[in-house]
Write a protein that holds these residues in place. Structure first.
Motif, PDB file in Angstrom:
ATOM      1  N   TYR A 117       2.850   4.023  11.275  1.00 43.70           N
ATOM      2  CA  TYR A 117       4.116   3.567  10.713  1.00 43.70           C
ATOM      3  C   TYR A 117       4.202   4.065   9.277  1.00 43.70           C
ATOM      4  O   TYR A 117       3.186   4.501   8.725  1.00 43.70           O
ATOM      5  CB  TYR A 117       4.223   2.031  10.744  1.00 43.70           C
ATOM      6  CG  TYR A 117       3.033   1.346  10.102  1.00 43.70           C
ATOM      7  CD1 TYR A 117       3.008   1.099   8.731  1.00 43.70           C
ATOM      8  CD2 TYR A 117       1.930   0.964  10.859  1.00 43.70           C
ATOM      9  CE1 TYR A 117       1.913   0.500   8.143  1.00 43.70           C
ATOM     10  CE2 TYR A 117       0.836   0.356  10.277  1.00 43.70           C
ATOM     11  CZ  TYR A 117       0.829   0.126   8.921  1.00 43.70           C
ATOM     12  OH  TYR A 117      -0.258  -0.455   8.323  1.00 43.70           O
ATOM     13  N   SER A 118       5.386   4.015   8.683  1.00 48.10           N
ATOM     14  CA  SER A 118       5.467   4.448   7.292  1.00 48.10           C
ATOM     15  C   SER A 118       5.622   3.235   6.388  1.00 48.10           C
ATOM     16  O   SER A 118       6.025   2.162   6.837  1.00 48.10           O
ATOM     17  CB  SER A 118       6.656   5.396   7.099  1.00 48.10           C
ATOM     18  OG  SER A 118       7.840   4.640   7.046  1.00 48.10           O
ATOM     19  N   VAL A 119       5.266   3.423   5.137  1.00 49.45           N
ATOM     20  CA  VAL A 119       5.365   2.309   4.188  1.00 49.45           C
ATOM     21  C   VAL A 119       6.809   1.822   4.112  1.00 49.45           C
ATOM     22  O   VAL A 119       7.066   0.626   3.930  1.00 49.45           O
ATOM     23  CB  VAL A 119       4.883   2.757   2.792  1.00 49.45           C
ATOM     24  CG1 VAL A 119       4.926   1.603   1.810  1.00 49.45           C
ATOM     25  CG2 VAL A 119       3.473   3.308   2.882  1.00 49.45           C
ATOM     26  N   VAL A 146       7.601  -1.167   6.157  1.00 45.69           N
ATOM     27  CA  VAL A 146       6.816  -2.385   5.949  1.00 45.69           C
ATOM     28  C   VAL A 146       7.598  -3.298   5.012  1.00 45.69           C
ATOM     29  O   VAL A 146       8.085  -2.846   3.974  1.00 45.69           O
ATOM     30  CB  VAL A 146       5.440  -2.037   5.336  1.00 45.69           C
ATOM     31  CG1 VAL A 146       4.665  -3.300   4.988  1.00 45.69           C
ATOM     32  CG2 VAL A 146       4.641  -1.159   6.274  1.00 45.69           C
ATOM     33  N   PRO A 147       7.763  -4.588   5.360  1.00 51.79           N
ATOM     34  CA  PRO A 147       8.470  -5.518   4.466  1.00 51.79           C
ATOM     35  C   PRO A 147       7.852  -5.530   3.066  1.00 51.79           C
ATOM     36  O   PRO A 147       6.637  -5.435   2.927  1.00 51.79           O
ATOM     37  CB  PRO A 147       8.268  -6.876   5.146  1.00 51.79           C
ATOM     38  CG  PRO A 147       8.015  -6.554   6.577  1.00 51.79           C
ATOM     39  CD  PRO A 147       7.348  -5.215   6.600  1.00 51.79           C
ATOM     40  N   LEU A 148       8.743  -5.625   2.078  1.00 48.94           N
ATOM     41  CA  LEU A 148       8.340  -5.440   0.687  1.00 48.94           C
ATOM     42  C   LEU A 148       7.189  -6.343   0.254  1.00 48.94           C
ATOM     43  O   LEU A 148       6.327  -5.925  -0.524  1.00 48.94           O
ATOM     44  CB  LEU A 148       9.563  -5.673  -0.209  1.00 48.94           C
ATOM     45  CG  LEU A 148       9.653  -4.774  -1.439  1.00 48.94           C
ATOM     46  CD1 LEU A 148       9.626  -3.303  -1.050  1.00 48.94           C
ATOM     47  CD2 LEU A 148      10.908  -5.111  -2.240  1.00 48.94           C
ATOM     48  N   GLN A 149       7.183  -7.600   0.777  1.00 52.43           N
ATOM     49  CA  GLN A 149       6.161  -8.528   0.272  1.00 52.43           C
ATOM     50  C   GLN A 149       4.740  -8.125   0.668  1.00 52.43           C
ATOM     51  O   GLN A 149       3.782  -8.651   0.130  1.00 52.43           O
ATOM     52  CB  GLN A 149       6.452  -9.966   0.725  1.00 52.43           C
ATOM     53  CG  GLN A 149       6.156 -10.258   2.179  1.00 52.43           C
ATOM     54  CD  GLN A 149       7.447 -10.446   2.974  1.00 52.43           C
ATOM     55  OE1 GLN A 149       8.424  -9.730   2.779  1.00 52.43           O
ATOM     56  NE2 GLN A 149       7.464 -11.430   3.856  1.00 52.43           N
ATOM     57  N   TYR A 150       4.597  -7.174   1.628  1.00 48.18           N
ATOM     58  CA  TYR A 150       3.252  -6.752   2.049  1.00 48.18           C
ATOM     59  C   TYR A 150       2.788  -5.469   1.375  1.00 48.18           C
ATOM     60  O   TYR A 150       1.681  -5.025   1.601  1.00 48.18           O
ATOM     61  CB  TYR A 150       3.197  -6.568   3.570  1.00 48.18           C
ATOM     62  CG  TYR A 150       3.530  -7.823   4.327  1.00 48.18           C
ATOM     63  CD1 TYR A 150       2.742  -8.969   4.189  1.00 48.18           C
ATOM     64  CD2 TYR A 150       4.637  -7.866   5.174  1.00 48.18           C
ATOM     65  CE1 TYR A 150       3.061 -10.124   4.876  1.00 48.18           C
ATOM     66  CE2 TYR A 150       4.958  -9.020   5.859  1.00 48.18           C
ATOM     67  CZ  TYR A 150       4.170 -10.155   5.712  1.00 48.18           C
ATOM     68  OH  TYR A 150       4.488 -11.296   6.377  1.00 48.18           O
TER      69      TYR A 150
END
Lengths: 266, 243
Positions: free
Chosen positions: A198-200, A203-207
């Protein structure tokens, strides 16, 4: 004529170490390709099969989409460098133990065993780059001139990281053999915690903070950017070198502390 | 001139003990367990002092487990002493095992390079000696075959041929001469004699009486990690045989 002095007092010369590593890498390459009709195809087949499986499972079944790139292309850009890391680290615990008879009988700088195993995996990775090129062209992308400085730069950062970590793992496994199992589990976990499949950006911001703490994430992301966009991201490169130097320092310290006892423990 | 000086050297190996009490009991009595394990290491060498002069040939004899190989390993620098110091003056060729690092899929020629570099030569030095090594081994016809097709005697010949071309000043030999056919053995002994004439220091571990008689000017008898006797080979061999 001074070369043999390593057996007694003086430190080995750098040119001798280079010869030693070269001969050991040659050995690994020859052994890997001897008696195998398909030779090169095997070193490409392994990462390709994994990539294909993830494409089907994640790209087709789960309909994972990476904004801007066809999923197979995105996947392969991170998967190939990851494969180098994974095969070096997966083999690292056994490097000293598998060479026990050599370590017990001959005095030579033992770290060259780790260096040559990581280097031969590096060569295999470099040999798979043409496959990346083919896939880029297939999807209407193109390789970039920035690869010329980019590939050696990132490959060296990755070598520092993998060599340091492998040196630590190989050394510790001599005194604590259970480490081999732990490394396998750890690699599995790290694979899914690193932005390979997956790409950054999705990814939800909080992670994001967790991805920043992952020592190999900058490296993989830098490879993806280089292969897909032809862009060498200075921040990611800097982060990759930082973690490379940390790994190298930690690995060297552990090796130094443990290597005097290798001769009786392997 | 001293080639090797072993000064009050001791070497102990930790014994591998099983946790006889079970994990829980052992954890409860951890300090006790650690004390017991620490108290019973195996003393392979116990406060050994030995000096070998430059050009001297010393034979080390003794029963299995008396510390002979440990002594050679310490001189070769593959293990380190617990206590005491070891000084080694000169290039060492540790022939503790013939053909260390040989890979059975590689050819004879490739293995000569691999083994030679592992033993301390640069690639260039191996290349310079290649012809002589091959000639000594007598394996010209097999050189481009993988050594898995060799007999064990042929593998040993290849290993010995590399070993004698390392230009050592100190040769450490651990029971490796009982290889090859009679003809090749004779060649090995000739080569060792030549080394002696050239002033190479030789330390040889062996169970073969004849080797000590033929080659050595001093014998050292190790017993339980201590030097039981040393001196003129005949006298030491005699005493060892009677023990």
């Amino acid at each position: 004529m001074t070369a043999l002095a390593i057996a007694s007092v003086t430190r080995p010369r750098l040119s001798y170490i280079a010869d030693l590593i070269l001969v050991l890498v040659q050995k690994e390459m020859k052994v890997r390709y001897k008696n195998s009709a398909l030779g090169y195809a095997w070193s490409v087949a392994n990462p390709l099969v994994f990539t294909a499986v993830y494409c089907v499972a994640l790209g087709v079944f789960l309909r994972l989409q990476i904004p801007g790139y066809p999923y197979p292309l995105f996947l392969i850009a991170g998967q190939f460098p990851w494969q180098w890391l994974a095969s070096s680290m997966g083999g690292a615990p056994m490097v000293f133990i598998a060479n026990a008879s050599l370590i017990k009988k001959v005095r030579f700088p033992r770290h060259v065993l780790v260096a040559s195993s990581v280097l031969s995996d590096a060569i295999h990775f470099l040999l798979t780059i043409p496959v990346v090129v083919l896939l880029l062209l297939w999807y209407g992308f193109a390789p970039s001139w920035s690869w010329l400085p980019g590939i050696p730069l990132l490959a060296f950062a990755q070598f520092l990281t993998v060599y340091g970590a492998a040196l630590a793992v190989a050394s510790v496994n001599v005194v604590f053999r259970d480490l081999e199992r732990l490394v396998g589990i750890f690699l599995q976990a790290l694979f899914f915690l690193t932005p390979v499949v997956y790409s950054v950006s999705i990814v939800p911001l909080q992670y994001h903070v967790w991805i920043r703490l992952n020592p190999v994430a900058p490296l993989i992301r830098a490879w993806q950017k280089l292969f897909l966009d032809g862009h060498l991201d200075p921040l990611l490169v800097a982060a990759a070198y930082l973690s490379g130097l940390v790994c190298l320092a930690v690995g060297s310290l552990i090796y130094r502390a443990l290597s005097p006892r290798f001769g009786e423990l392997v | 001139m001293t080639a090797i000086r072993i000064d009050h050297v001791s070497k102990a190996y930790a014994r591998h003990r099983h946790l006889t009490r079970g994990v829980k009991e052992s954890l409860l009595h951890l300090p006790d367990v650690i004390r017991r394990v620490r108290a019973e290491p195996f003393r392979a060498l116990d406060n050994i002092c030995l000096e070998v002069r430059k050009g001297e040939a010393v034979g080390i004899i003794g029963a299995n487990g008396s510390g002979k190989s440990t002594m050679l390993a310490l001189i070769a620098g593959v293990i380190e002493p617990e206590a005491g110091t070891i000084e080694v003056h000169g290039r060492v060729a540790p022939l503790l095992e013939l053909g260390a690092g040989f890979h059975y899929e590689l050819t004879g020629r490739e293995n000569i390079v691999l083994n030679g570099v592992l033993m301390g030569l640069t690639r260039r030095e191996v290349a310079e000696r290649m012809e002589a090594i091959v000639a000594f081994s007598g394996l010209e016809a097999w050189l481009n075959e993988p050594i898995r097709t060799y007999s064990s005697g042929m593998v040993a010949r290849l290993g010995f041929s590399v070993a004698v071309h390392l230009d050592p000043e100190i040769l450490l030999v651990d029971e490796i001469l009982a290889v090859g056919d009679a003809h090749f053995q004779a060649k090995c002994y000739d080569r060792l004699d030549e080394f002696r004439r050239q002033g190479v220091t030789i330390v040889i571990v062996t169970h073969a009486r004849a080797e000590v008689q033929r080659l050595c000017e001093r014998a050292v008898w190790l017993d339980g990690g201590k030097i039981a006797m040393q001196g003129e080979p005949e006298a030491v061999l005699e005493a060892y045989a009677k023990s």
